[in-house]
Design an enzyme around this catalytic site. Structure first.
Site, PDB file in Angstrom:
ATOM      1  N   GLY B  69      18.387  19.173 -11.139  1.00  0.00           N
ATOM      2  CA  GLY B  69      19.400  19.071 -10.189  1.00  0.00           C
ATOM      3  C   GLY B  69      19.229  19.568  -8.611  1.00  0.00           C
ATOM      4  O   GLY B  69      19.869  19.683  -7.760  1.00  0.00           O
ATOM      5  N   GLN B  70      18.106  20.242  -8.492  1.00  0.00           N
ATOM      6  CA  GLN B  70      17.597  20.869  -7.180  1.00  0.00           C
ATOM      7  C   GLN B  70      17.720  19.768  -5.957  1.00  0.00           C
ATOM      8  O   GLN B  70      17.294  18.547  -6.314  1.00  0.00           O
ATOM      9  CB  GLN B  70      16.368  21.663  -7.152  1.00  0.00           C
ATOM     10  CG  GLN B  70      16.513  22.849  -8.216  1.00  0.00           C
ATOM     11  CD  GLN B  70      15.186  23.425  -8.500  1.00  0.00           C
ATOM     12  OE1 GLN B  70      14.260  23.884  -7.634  1.00  0.00           O
ATOM     13  NE2 GLN B  70      14.858  23.603  -9.845  1.00  0.00           N
ATOM     14  N   LYS B  71      18.089  20.403  -4.946  1.00  0.00           N
ATOM     15  CA  LYS B  71      18.223  19.261  -3.761  1.00  0.00           C
ATOM     16  C   LYS B  71      17.077  18.432  -3.599  1.00  0.00           C
ATOM     17  O   LYS B  71      17.017  17.215  -3.436  1.00  0.00           O
ATOM     18  CB  LYS B  71      18.639  20.218  -2.485  1.00  0.00           C
ATOM     19  CG  LYS B  71      19.008  19.285  -1.499  1.00  0.00           C
ATOM     20  CD  LYS B  71      19.982  19.893  -0.394  1.00  0.00           C
ATOM     21  CE  LYS B  71      21.149  19.091   0.295  1.00  0.00           C
ATOM     22  NZ  LYS B  71      22.036  19.631   1.120  1.00  0.00           N
TER      23      LYS B  71
END
Lengths: 416, 179
Positions: B69-71
């Site tokens: 889910g990291q940007k």
């Protein structure tokens, strides 16, 4: 007919004669697939001089020198140890496949980050990023032996043809209805074949990017394909439990290899093109006679699915990799199991021989690659360091460099 | 698992479902997945790529894809949209500061053509923490009642303790079967 010069092919060993006839330059090859370090050079030399009119008595010393050179190339020290040379972190998502060009100075990696990257093997430097796909870049290949083009097959249903020097996009091959998961150039580099989850394979003209034909007949996904060396035949392995042999020129199906009781995971032609192997989820590997379409042998022994199969460069041996965590080496002629490679703590998803055929590398979900002696089955070395499972691995043509691609987003270069 | 397994998970049989788990980094997606699969959750690291686990629930095989889910890797979520049967969106309810960001990402997903009509389960995670927003508050802040184009459900849970996870999956299986 006049002999102009000799060319050497190291793997599999052979001497190529370039000669002139009617003012035209032609080539013919003397295959020396049985050549080993134990070969009696004088006996072989006698045979060659006797059988090959182009090689006259006066050429004897020259050919002798070439034979010694070839034999030297077949020798690969088992004591050679690989060390970690570079960790490449340029991909931001898991890698899929990786592949060398023939020269070995470059290699390519595909990734879930939708790119394919071209790398310099000597320095570990990133040379190019091939961008443009709209989904995972899954299957990749160089047009070896030339190496001036790269093809990328993607989950976005397209295949792209690139200039491997400049990164220029030549063509986007559109036509498949779903993911492209396997592809290959023919050995001449003139035709591209793609296999898809849409149950079809397609042939394309490399130069123009035009679709030549669609190979229709499989009733489930095609996950593996292989050209023979002359490039006139193609096999496709499918989840429908069969492998089909196709005539490249007409697009006609010549044979359907039937007999497996599970999905095909991998298929490959041998060097001479007379045989091919198929690995299956049914835990067996089958050896097929290309001409008759008959199964020659069924190789049993694995206790779980076979995930990959591969011939050595000459086709004299083959190796199978399984979800049972072992790999098995078989003699192609006899079907006898030569060695069992035991040591991984997880399933093996990729396997290949070095070009000399003396070593085997296996990539596993246990995050390691193992290097094995193909004769004894002894584990020679364990390549450790990846922090997630390894999806792909490859030897360069010299056999002194290995690349490994992992779910941990990195690619590692290992050298002797 | 291997690449071949990835291909086999692209296709599916009748009693198999493909569940996509998304959400901001540190929302607890991997922990929830591990807990559902009865695995040890003590050494969970940020997911750089994806994890796949198969969970059997009431005779159905759920192939659950947990995507990092990291940007920087959110733009790649769409790699995984094809053939999705249900979307699970995990929210760290103790992270008040990033609730806006959460809303933006969720709304983008709801606008995706490939995910149109796909049932949505929202895990209001980290209910074991004192400052966690409750499901009602999350519903209001994110304006969930405006979702009218699909079945959706918000389920309070703690991926750490496992509480609420099964309840969420039950809703999911029921609603996949309807569609």
């Amino acid at each position: 007919m006049k002999l102009k010069r000799f060319l050497l092919r190291y793997y599999p060993p052979g001497i190529i004669l370039e000669y002139e006839t009617n003012a035209e330059l032609k080539q013919k090859t003397i295959d020396l697939l049985d050549l080993t370090v134990e070969t009696d050079v004088e006996v072989l030399l006698n045979r060659i001089v006797r059988q090959e009119p182009l090689i006259t008595e006066s050429k004897r010393p020259h050919v002798r020198k070439l034979l010694y050179k070839l034999i030297e190339k077949q020798d690969c020290q088992e004591s050679q140890q690989f060390y970690l040379f570079k960790i490449l972190r340029a991909h931001i998502l898991p890698l899929t496949n990786c592949a060398f060009n023939k020269n070995g100075d470059k290699f390519i990696t595909g990734s879930y980050d939708r790119t394919c990257k071209v790398w310099n093997t000597l320095t570990g430097e990133e040379l190019l990023t091939l961008e443009g796909h709209k989904n995972v870049v899954y299957a990749i290949a160089f047009n070896n032996p030339y190496g001036d083009k790269v093809i990328t097959g993607s989950f976005d249903k397209t295949c792209k043809v690139w200039n491997s020097e400049t990164g220029e996009l030549y063509h986007t091959l559109r036509g498949h209805a779903t993911e492209i998961v396997c592809l290959s150039f023919n050995p001449q580099g003139s035709i591209i074949s793609t296999g898809s989850m849409d149950n079809t394979a397609k042939l394309w003209d490399t130069e123009t990017g035009v679709e030549l034909c669609t190979l229709i007949g499989h009733t489930a996904e095609i996950v593996s394909l292989s050209f023979n060396q002359t490039g006139d035949k193609l096999i496709t392995g499918s989840f429908d439990h069969t492998t089909k042999l196709w005539d490249v020129r007409s697009g006609r199906c010549i044979h359907t290899f039937q007999g497996h009781r599970g999905e095909i995971s991998s298929c490959q032609f041998d060097w001479e093109g007379g045989k091919c192997i198929t690995g299956s989820i049914d835990r067996t590997c089958k050896l097929w006679d290309v001409k008759s379409g008959q199964c020659i042998n069924t190789l049993r022994g694995h206790s779980d699915e076979i995930l990959d199969v591969s011939f050595n460069a000459t086709g004299s041996r083959l190796v199978t990799a399984s979800a049972d965590g072992t790999a098995r080496v078989y003699n192609t002629m006899t079907g006898a199991c030569v060695s069992i490679l035991v040591g991984h703590e997880g399933e093996i998803s990729k396997v290949c021989f070095n070009p000399q055929g003396t070593k085997i590398i296996t990539a596993s979900s246990d995050k390691t690659c193992h290097i094995w002696s193909s004769d004894t089955g002894e584990c020679l070395q364990i390549l450790e360091g990846h922090i997630d499972e390894i999806f792909s691995c490859a030897f360069n043509y010299e056999g002194d460099t290995i690349i490994t691609g992992s779910k941990d987003n990195t690619c590692r270069i290992w050298k002797c | 698992m291997g690449l071949l397994t990835l291909l086999r998970k692209l296709k599916k049989s009748e009693k198999e479902f493909r569940i996509l788990v998304l959400g901001l980094d540190n929302a607890g997606k991997t922990t929830a997945l591990k807990k559902l699969a009865d695995e040890d959750i003590t050494h969970t690291m940020p997911t750089q790529g994806f994890n796949i686990k198969s969970v059997i629930h009431e005779g159905f095989k759920l192939n659950v894809w947990d995507i990092g889910g990291q940007k920087t890797i959110r733009p790649y979520w769409r790699n995984y949209f094809d053939q999705t049967d249900a979307l699970v969106f995990v929210i760290d309810c103790s992270d008040h500061r990033r609730m806006d960001e959460t809303g933006v990402e969720l709304n983008q997903l709801l606008d995706e053509e490939k995910l149109a009509g796909v049932p949505l389960l929202i895990f209001a995670n980290k209910q074991d923490l004192m400052n966690a927003m409750g499901p009602d508050e999350v519903t209001e802040v994110l304006g969930l009642t405006n979702i009218r184009d699909r079945a959706w459900h918000i389920q309070p849970c703690s991926a750490k303790t496992g509480e609420g996870l099964q309840g969420g999956m039950e809703w999911l299986v029921k609603n996949i079967n309807k569609s």
